[in-house]
Scaffold this motif. Structure first.
Motif, short mmCIF file in Angstrom:
data_model
loop_
_atom_site.label_atom_id
_atom_site.label_comp_id
_atom_site.label_asym_id
_atom_site.label_seq_id
_atom_site.Cartn_x
_atom_site.Cartn_y
_atom_site.Cartn_z
N PHE A 158 0.84 -1.19 0.00
CA PHE A 158 0.00 0.00 0.00
C PHE A 158 0.88 1.24 0.00
N ASN A 159 0.28 2.39 -0.27
CA ASN A 159 1.02 3.66 -0.24
C ASN A 159 1.62 3.93 1.14
N THR A 160 1.14 3.27 2.17
CA THR A 160 1.67 3.44 3.53
C THR A 160 2.89 2.57 3.78
N GLY A 161 3.22 1.69 2.82
CA GLY A 161 4.36 0.79 2.98
C GLY A 161 3.98 -0.58 3.53
N GLU A 162 2.76 -0.74 3.98
CA GLU A 162 2.31 -2.02 4.52
C GLU A 162 2.03 -3.02 3.40
N PRO A 163 2.17 -4.32 3.68
CA PRO A 163 1.88 -5.33 2.66
C PRO A 163 0.42 -5.29 2.23
N ALA A 164 0.19 -5.30 0.92
CA ALA A 164 -1.16 -5.30 0.34
C ALA A 164 -1.51 -6.66 -0.24
N VAL A 165 -0.54 -7.31 -0.86
CA VAL A 165 -0.72 -8.64 -1.43
C VAL A 165 0.48 -9.48 -0.99
N THR A 166 0.19 -10.67 -0.48
CA THR A 166 1.27 -11.53 0.02
C THR A 166 1.14 -12.93 -0.56
N VAL A 167 2.23 -13.67 -0.48
CA VAL A 167 2.22 -15.09 -0.85
C VAL A 167 3.00 -15.84 0.22
N ASN A 168 2.44 -16.94 0.66
CA ASN A 168 3.12 -17.81 1.61
C ASN A 168 3.35 -19.15 0.90
N GLU A 169 4.60 -19.45 0.65
CA GLU A 169 4.95 -20.69 -0.03
C GLU A 169 5.14 -21.79 0.99
N MET A 170 4.44 -22.90 0.78
CA MET A 170 4.50 -24.04 1.69
C MET A 170 4.76 -25.29 0.86
N ASP A 171 5.96 -25.80 0.92
CA ASP A 171 6.37 -26.95 0.11
C ASP A 171 6.02 -26.73 -1.36
N LYS A 172 5.06 -27.48 -1.90
CA LYS A 172 4.71 -27.37 -3.31
C LYS A 172 3.58 -26.38 -3.58
N GLY A 173 2.93 -25.87 -2.53
CA GLY A 173 1.76 -25.00 -2.70
C GLY A 173 2.00 -23.57 -2.28
N ARG A 174 1.00 -22.76 -2.53
CA ARG A 174 1.07 -21.34 -2.21
C ARG A 174 -0.27 -20.83 -1.69
N VAL A 175 -0.20 -19.84 -0.81
CA VAL A 175 -1.39 -19.16 -0.31
C VAL A 175 -1.20 -17.67 -0.56
N TYR A 176 -2.07 -17.10 -1.40
CA TYR A 176 -2.03 -15.68 -1.73
C TYR A 176 -3.10 -14.97 -0.91
N SER A 177 -2.76 -13.80 -0.38
CA SER A 177 -3.75 -13.03 0.36
C SER A 177 -3.70 -11.57 -0.07
N PHE A 178 -4.87 -11.02 -0.34
CA PHE A 178 -5.03 -9.62 -0.70
C PHE A 178 -5.58 -8.88 0.51
N GLY A 179 -5.07 -7.70 0.79
CA GLY A 179 -5.54 -6.92 1.93
C GLY A 179 -6.74 -6.06 1.60
N LEU A 180 -7.68 -6.60 0.84
CA LEU A 180 -8.89 -5.90 0.44
C LEU A 180 -9.94 -6.92 0.03
N LEU A 181 -11.16 -6.45 -0.11
CA LEU A 181 -12.26 -7.33 -0.51
C LEU A 181 -12.49 -7.20 -2.01
N TRP A 182 -12.78 -8.33 -2.67
CA TRP A 182 -13.02 -8.32 -4.12
C TRP A 182 -14.14 -7.36 -4.49
N ARG A 183 -15.22 -7.37 -3.71
CA ARG A 183 -16.36 -6.51 -4.05
C ARG A 183 -15.98 -5.03 -4.04
N ASP A 184 -15.02 -4.67 -3.20
CA ASP A 184 -14.62 -3.27 -3.13
C ASP A 184 -13.77 -2.83 -4.31
#
Length: 158
Positions: free
Chosen positions: A94-120
């Motif tokens: 984000f413009n504040t420097g905080e993470p907005a989109v992240t990925v956590n890699e776990m062995d062969k898989g990944r978890v992506y997280s967005f710091g917002l709601l799709w509807r917004d």
């Protein structure tokens, strides 16, 4: 939650909007320990070097490097959640420097997280209720709402 973690570790992929209140199990899966809510984050940018990642292969316009979340001049923006990370890596900030989109890699898989709601970020712009997030008044290219489906498409293709 343990089965979901095992599924990701075996190669599963999760793409999640707004990890709002991570519990201990969710924190391990997402690599996020806390989330802070505000309406004062007006844009976010993919990290330098991220435009070459497979997740962003369909984003080929310079305007797609940043996505608008509101209008700072008017003091209006959508709800966003900045993250405190444990094992996740930042894809966008984000413009504040905080993470907005992240990925956590776990062995062969990944978890992506967005710091917002799709509807917004998608539906609001389609209904013209996006807090004047467009960067130009008329006749200009505004890709902010497009970046999210393009991201999911590339993750799916990957």
């Amino acid at each position: 939650m343990e089965q979901l973690t095992q599924w990701v570790m075996a190669g599963g992929v999760i793409v999640s909007p707004a990890c709002i209140a991570p519990s201990e199990h969710v924190a391990k899966l997402f690599g996020i320990t806390a989330a802070s809510y505000t309406k004062s984050r007006y844009f976010a940018s993919w990290e330098d070097g991220m435009m070459m990642e497979k997740e962003l292969e369909y984003m080929d316009e310079p305007e797609e490097k940043d996505f608008s979340l509101g209008n700072e001049r008017l003091g209006m923006a959508i709800k966003t959640y900045g993250y405190t990370l444990s094992t996740a890596r930042v894809l966008a900030r984000f413009n504040t420097g905080e993470p907005a989109v992240t990925v956590n890699e776990m062995d062969k898989g990944r978890v992506y997280s967005f710091g917002l709601l799709w509807r917004d970020v998608i539906q609001r712009s389609q209904l013209n209720k996006d807090f004047s997030a467009q960067r130009s008044y008329s006749n200009d290219f505004e890709p902010s709402a497009d970046t999210f489906p393009l991201f999911v498409r590339s993750v799916y293709a990957k």
